[in-house]
Scaffold this motif. Sequence first.
Motif, PDB file in Angstrom:
ATOM      1  N   ASP A 236      11.472  -3.858   6.950  1.00 22.49           N
ATOM      2  CA  ASP A 236      11.501  -3.752   5.495  1.00 22.49           C
ATOM      3  C   ASP A 236      12.016  -2.374   5.073  1.00 22.49           C
ATOM      4  N   PRO A 237      13.078  -2.315   4.243  1.00 19.88           N
ATOM      5  CA  PRO A 237      13.619  -1.005   3.836  1.00 19.88           C
ATOM      6  C   PRO A 237      12.631  -0.161   3.037  1.00 19.88           C
ATOM      7  N   LYS A 238      11.735  -0.802   2.276  1.00 20.29           N
ATOM      8  CA  LYS A 238      10.726  -0.042   1.531  1.00 20.29           C
ATOM      9  C   LYS A 238       9.793   0.720   2.485  1.00 20.29           C
ATOM     10  N   VAL A 239       9.448   0.091   3.597  1.00 24.95           N
ATOM     11  CA  VAL A 239       8.587   0.740   4.588  1.00 24.95           C
ATOM     12  C   VAL A 239       9.329   1.906   5.239  1.00 24.95           C
ATOM     13  N   ARG A 240      10.618   1.706   5.542  1.00 25.52           N
ATOM     14  CA  ARG A 240      11.396   2.798   6.154  1.00 25.52           C
ATOM     15  C   ARG A 240      11.550   3.960   5.169  1.00 25.52           C
ATOM     16  N   GLU A 241      11.730   3.628   3.891  1.00 25.35           N
ATOM     17  CA  GLU A 241      11.830   4.681   2.880  1.00 25.35           C
ATOM     18  C   GLU A 241      10.516   5.468   2.788  1.00 25.35           C
ATOM     19  N   GLU A 242       9.384   4.758   2.795  1.00 26.11           N
ATOM     20  CA  GLU A 242       8.082   5.429   2.747  1.00 26.11           C
ATOM     21  C   GLU A 242       7.851   6.258   4.010  1.00 26.11           C
ATOM     22  N   THR A 243       8.365   5.775   5.143  1.00 30.74           N
ATOM     23  CA  THR A 243       8.255   6.543   6.387  1.00 30.74           C
ATOM     24  C   THR A 243       8.986   7.875   6.269  1.00 30.74           C
TER      25      THR A 243
END
Length: 404
Positions: A236-243
Amino acid sequence: IAELSSENQSRKAGCIEALGIAGDQRAVDPLLKVLQEGNLVTLVPSIEALGKIGGPKAGPAVANAIALFKGVFIWRVGLIAPPLNLTLQQFRERDQELIDALKRAAAKTGTWLCRNLAIQALGAYGHAEGVPVLVETAKDSGNDLGLRQAAVVALSFLRGPEGASALLELYGQAPDLRQSILNAFGAVRSQAALDVLRSALRHADAPVRCGALQAISNLSSPGLASSLIGSAQDADPKVREETAWALGRMCSPDGTDALMILSRDSSQAVRTVAMESLDYAFPEVAKEAFMKLAADSTFPDRARATDLLGQYRFPEVRKLLSLLCGDFDTDVKQAAAGSLARIDNSLSMELKYVGAARKGTVARRLLSSLRRFLKWEEFARLVREEKLRGTFGQNAWLKALGRI
């Protein structure tokens, strides 16, 4: 004990406090009678005294006393809750009767004040039996927002992993409480709770994974950064962004490689956040990374990488930016020109400093002779580089002259 029947309320309160200090079990029954009077002057001192004395009768009596605060103004909850919670923290042994009394007081049938005190008390007591009531209170959107937020805070105080697990589940089920839940995780310090957060990084729901990332980064422990590296490969790109945000906030060297990978992510939002995190947390690494990205014609965000280079005043950066001013990409060309302008403006400030040497001084004569083969701007740039390396004052000038 005889003075507990006194009409003088101040004298009575003083005797109650003295009985608590004495710690004699014979004072419990008389103090229970004082609680039943419901007098606000003696109610809190009686609760504190019972907490100090302890015993099988004291805990349930304190819990039942919460219902006696019906006539108290809501603004006084801040005066009543701290001594009540401190008293309950002293009851370390599990007392089922005490837990049941607190759960009854926290039920929806009670008044706002009694429920608020009971919810806080369940958290202060710290046993997992309070989790169902607290979760139900927090999930019920029909409850007052203040009560729901109090339930979230109470969950963070529970001993063991149950409170942390409940908070993560709430994060996915109650979007309007997410900020309160993340703030509550700042109080979670047990190893069991940290294990729950780590396991939540593999949760099936992306919002829960994002919440776990934020919670871990809010704990401000660089040693936890290695736990987040696997999330850089999340689907999920949102998870990678939050990472990327989390690794930047934690400023741990363990996260540099993951941020380098994320800076070339397929999602533009992830790439942008990764570059900003690198720039914020690891400027020395970021300079080399941005130079490679800006020079790579296949990289889609070359203009952004070029723009970020404008704050790195090094010869190799200036040389690359000069080359990029002739790039075929218009956006890159404009970004390179803007970055060069920012560097030159900064160097012009150094030029004023370098040119401030008084006439007749050795520094002035040296600079005058240097002008035959070196521009003032170049010398100012060298002085600036030495300052960036941690050298100040005359030493920066001497080292710059040494390099020449």
